[in-house]
Design a protein around this motif. Structure first.
Motif, PDB file in Angstrom:
ATOM      1  N   ILE A   1      16.091   0.461 -23.061  1.00  0.00           N
ATOM      2  CA  ILE A   1      14.427   0.683 -22.154  1.00  0.00           C
ATOM      3  C   ILE A   1      13.875  -1.047 -22.819  1.00  0.00           C
ATOM      4  CG2 ILE A   1      15.295   2.623 -20.958  1.00  0.00           C
ATOM      5  CD1 ILE A   1      12.337   3.617 -22.518  1.00  0.00           C
ATOM      6  N   GLY A   2      14.227  -0.839 -24.489  1.00  0.00           N
ATOM      7  CA  GLY A   2      13.413  -1.962 -24.643  1.00  0.00           C
ATOM      8  C   GLY A   2      11.874  -1.088 -25.165  1.00  0.00           C
ATOM      9  N   SER A   3      11.020  -1.975 -26.240  1.00  0.00           N
ATOM     10  CA  SER A   3       9.961  -1.341 -26.923  1.00  0.00           C
ATOM     11  C   SER A   3       8.605  -2.199 -25.774  1.00  0.00           C
ATOM     12  CB  SER A   3       9.522  -1.559 -28.236  1.00  0.00           C
ATOM     13  OG  SER A   3       9.705  -2.796 -28.231  1.00  0.00           O
ATOM     14  N   TRP A   4       7.373  -1.061 -25.304  1.00  0.00           N
ATOM     15  CA  TRP A   4       6.680  -1.270 -23.850  1.00  0.00           C
ATOM     16  C   TRP A   4       5.371  -1.136 -24.592  1.00  0.00           C
ATOM     17  CZ3 TRP A   4       7.784  -3.361 -19.274  1.00  0.00           C
ATOM     18  CH2 TRP A   4       9.260  -3.452 -18.304  1.00  0.00           C
ATOM     19  N   GLU A   5       4.716  -1.302 -23.851  1.00  0.00           N
ATOM     20  CA  GLU A   5       3.211  -1.151 -23.970  1.00  0.00           C
ATOM     21  C   GLU A   5       2.615  -1.984 -22.497  1.00  0.00           C
ATOM     22  OE1 GLU A   5      -0.480  -2.610 -26.099  1.00  0.00           O
ATOM     23  OE2 GLU A   5       1.027  -4.812 -26.765  1.00  0.00           O
ATOM     24  N   ALA A   6       1.753  -1.250 -21.889  1.00  0.00           N
ATOM     25  CA  ALA A   6       1.041  -2.134 -21.518  1.00  0.00           C
ATOM     26  C   ALA A   6      -0.562  -1.995 -21.859  1.00  0.00           C
ATOM     27  CB  ALA A   6       0.687  -1.092 -20.392  1.00  0.00           C
ATOM     28  N   GLU A   7      -1.093  -2.998 -21.281  1.00  0.00           N
ATOM     29  CA  GLU A   7      -2.872  -3.359 -21.811  1.00  0.00           C
ATOM     30  C   GLU A   7      -3.014  -3.456 -20.018  1.00  0.00           C
ATOM     31  OE1 GLU A   7      -3.938  -3.792 -24.448  1.00  0.00           O
ATOM     32  OE2 GLU A   7      -2.423  -3.232 -25.900  1.00  0.00           O
ATOM     33  N   TRP A   8      -4.126  -2.163 -19.755  1.00  0.00           N
ATOM     34  CA  TRP A   8      -5.160  -2.259 -18.526  1.00  0.00           C
ATOM     35  C   TRP A   8      -6.195  -2.089 -18.148  1.00  0.00           C
ATOM     36  CZ3 TRP A   8      -5.989   2.219 -16.101  1.00  0.00           C
ATOM     37  CH2 TRP A   8      -5.552   3.603 -16.744  1.00  0.00           C
ATOM     38  N   VAL A   9      -6.226  -2.148 -16.799  1.00  0.00           N
ATOM     39  CA  VAL A   9      -7.963  -1.739 -16.921  1.00  0.00           C
ATOM     40  C   VAL A   9      -8.065  -1.328 -14.897  1.00  0.00           C
ATOM     41  CG1 VAL A   9      -8.928  -3.830 -15.146  1.00  0.00           C
ATOM     42  CG2 VAL A   9      -9.798  -2.604 -16.142  1.00  0.00           C
ATOM     43  N   GLY A  10      -8.630   0.003 -14.942  1.00  0.00           N
ATOM     44  CA  GLY A  10      -8.518   0.804 -14.251  1.00  0.00           C
ATOM     45  C   GLY A  10      -9.550   2.025 -13.502  1.00  0.00           C
ATOM     46  N   ILE A  11      -9.531   1.616 -12.389  1.00  0.00           N
ATOM     47  CA  ILE A  11     -10.397   3.144 -11.901  1.00  0.00           C
ATOM     48  C   ILE A  11      -9.388   3.769 -10.939  1.00  0.00           C
ATOM     49  CG2 ILE A  11     -11.820   3.581  -9.681  1.00  0.00           C
ATOM     50  CD1 ILE A  11     -13.002   0.726  -9.749  1.00  0.00           C
ATOM     51  N   ASP A  12     -10.262   5.280 -11.897  1.00  0.00           N
ATOM     52  CA  ASP A  12      -9.460   6.721 -11.041  1.00  0.00           C
ATOM     53  C   ASP A  12      -8.688   6.517 -12.705  1.00  0.00           C
ATOM     54  OD1 ASP A  12     -11.239   7.713  -8.703  1.00  0.00           O
ATOM     55  OD2 ASP A  12      -9.630   6.593  -7.531  1.00  0.00           O
ATOM     56  N   GLY A  13      -8.087   8.062 -12.225  1.00  0.00           N
ATOM     57  CA  GLY A  13      -6.459   8.619 -13.212  1.00  0.00           C
ATOM     58  C   GLY A  13      -7.156   9.144 -14.537  1.00  0.00           C
ATOM     59  N   GLY A  14      -8.254   9.230 -15.165  1.00  0.00           N
ATOM     60  CA  GLY A  14      -8.966  10.021 -15.984  1.00  0.00           C
ATOM     61  C   GLY A  14      -9.311  11.041 -15.938  1.00  0.00           C
ATOM     62  N   GLN A  15      -9.530  11.751 -14.690  1.00  0.00           N
ATOM     63  CA  GLN A  15      -9.572  13.410 -14.169  1.00  0.00           C
ATOM     64  C   GLN A  15      -8.898  14.071 -13.135  1.00  0.00           C
ATOM     65  OE1 GLN A  15     -13.993  13.577 -14.354  1.00  0.00           O
ATOM     66  NE2 GLN A  15     -14.183  12.361 -13.146  1.00  0.00           N
ATOM     67  N   SER A  16      -9.109  14.750 -13.916  1.00  0.00           N
ATOM     68  CA  SER A  16      -7.968  15.890 -12.873  1.00  0.00           C
ATOM     69  C   SER A  16      -8.293  15.955 -11.205  1.00  0.00           C
ATOM     70  CB  SER A  16      -7.660  17.487 -13.412  1.00  0.00           C
ATOM     71  OG  SER A  16      -9.687  17.630 -13.677  1.00  0.00           O
ATOM     72  N   ALA A  17      -9.655  15.457 -10.746  1.00  0.00           N
ATOM     73  CA  ALA A  17      -9.778  15.858  -9.981  1.00  0.00           C
ATOM     74  C   ALA A  17      -9.387  14.719  -8.935  1.00  0.00           C
ATOM     75  CB  ALA A  17     -11.251  15.897  -9.276  1.00  0.00           C
ATOM     76  N   SER A  18      -9.200  13.466  -9.379  1.00  0.00           N
ATOM     77  CA  SER A  18      -8.391  12.228  -9.235  1.00  0.00           C
ATOM     78  C   SER A  18      -6.863  12.361  -9.497  1.00  0.00           C
ATOM     79  CB  SER A  18      -9.271  10.900  -9.165  1.00  0.00           C
ATOM     80  OG  SER A  18      -7.932   9.522  -8.623  1.00  0.00           O
ATOM     81  N   GLN A  19      -5.666  11.638  -8.035  1.00  0.00           N
ATOM     82  CA  GLN A  19      -4.343  11.849  -8.182  1.00  0.00           C
ATOM     83  C   GLN A  19      -3.996  10.509  -7.920  1.00  0.00           C
ATOM     84  OE1 GLN A  19      -1.964  14.366  -8.559  1.00  0.00           O
ATOM     85  NE2 GLN A  19      -4.664  15.636  -8.980  1.00  0.00           N
TER      86      GLN A  19
END
Length: 190
Positions: free
Chosen positions: A64-82
């Motif tokens: 699968i190789g060696s991967w990293e992701a660099e990203w910016v986003g909204i949502d995803g950081g709290q359990s209330a958001s799916q």
């Protein structure tokens, strides 16, 4: 959990960190902002340099190789958001060769990956943002060094409620199968 071909991000399993106000997770590192009062985020952005990978140290020969992701986003950081609405780059080593590419990804009840493709070289300046207006998320990513860019406007994934209750800038070991992928040797990211 997602497969690499369909997008590799998953919500972090957050646990209390060693200091008040910090959390730990198996595969995210970075900053997550949550409102101090009830509120919703309308945008997040980041500018950074695409990392230089040392594929001699981490050749990515495991299938699968060696991967990293660099990203910016909204949502995803709290359990209330799916959901997560995000854009960034995938630096990776596959059989000793470094690759990098931009991406958009919307995670929810139905996932979507609007197309974006242009070349990225190590050291290029990358600007990425996710904003919300007019009932849509506006995803934008640009390589300021070579002038290439892409953007998309996408509604909340079908069957989801996008709460916009967090905003984040993350370096990630993408999830594959039952755990994070091996990380490439990328030095230090800022």
């Amino acid at each position: 959990h997602m497969h690499l071909s369909a997008g590799v991000h998953n919500r972090p399993m957050l646990r209390a960190g060693p200091k008040p106000g910090t959390n730990t997770t198996e595969n995210w590192a970075g900053y997550i902002a949550v409102p101090s009062r009830s509120g919703q985020y309308t945008g997040a952005s980041v500018t950074f340099k695409a990392p230089t990978l040392n594929c001699k140290v981490t050749p990515g020969n495991s299938g699968i190789g060696s991967w990293e992701a660099e990203w910016v986003g909204i949502d995803g950081g709290q359990s209330a958001s799916q959901t997560i609405e995000q854009t960034g780059i995938y630096p990776r080593c596959v059989n000793g060769v470094a690759y990098d590419s931009p991406w958009f990804y919307m995670i929810g009840a139905t996932n979507s990956s609007p197309p974006v493709s242009f070349p990225i070289k190590a050291g290029d300046t990358i600007a990425a943002s996710v904003t919300y207006s007019g009932g849509k998320f506006h995803l934008a990513i640009a390589d300021k060094t070579n002038g290439k860019s892409g953007s998309a406007s996408v509604g909340c994934p079908s069957g989801s409620t996008c709460l916009r209750d967090s905003a984040e800038v993350i370096t990630e070991a993408p999830w594959y199968g039952s755990g994070p992928t091996p990380l490439p040797d990328f030095g230090t990211n800022t």
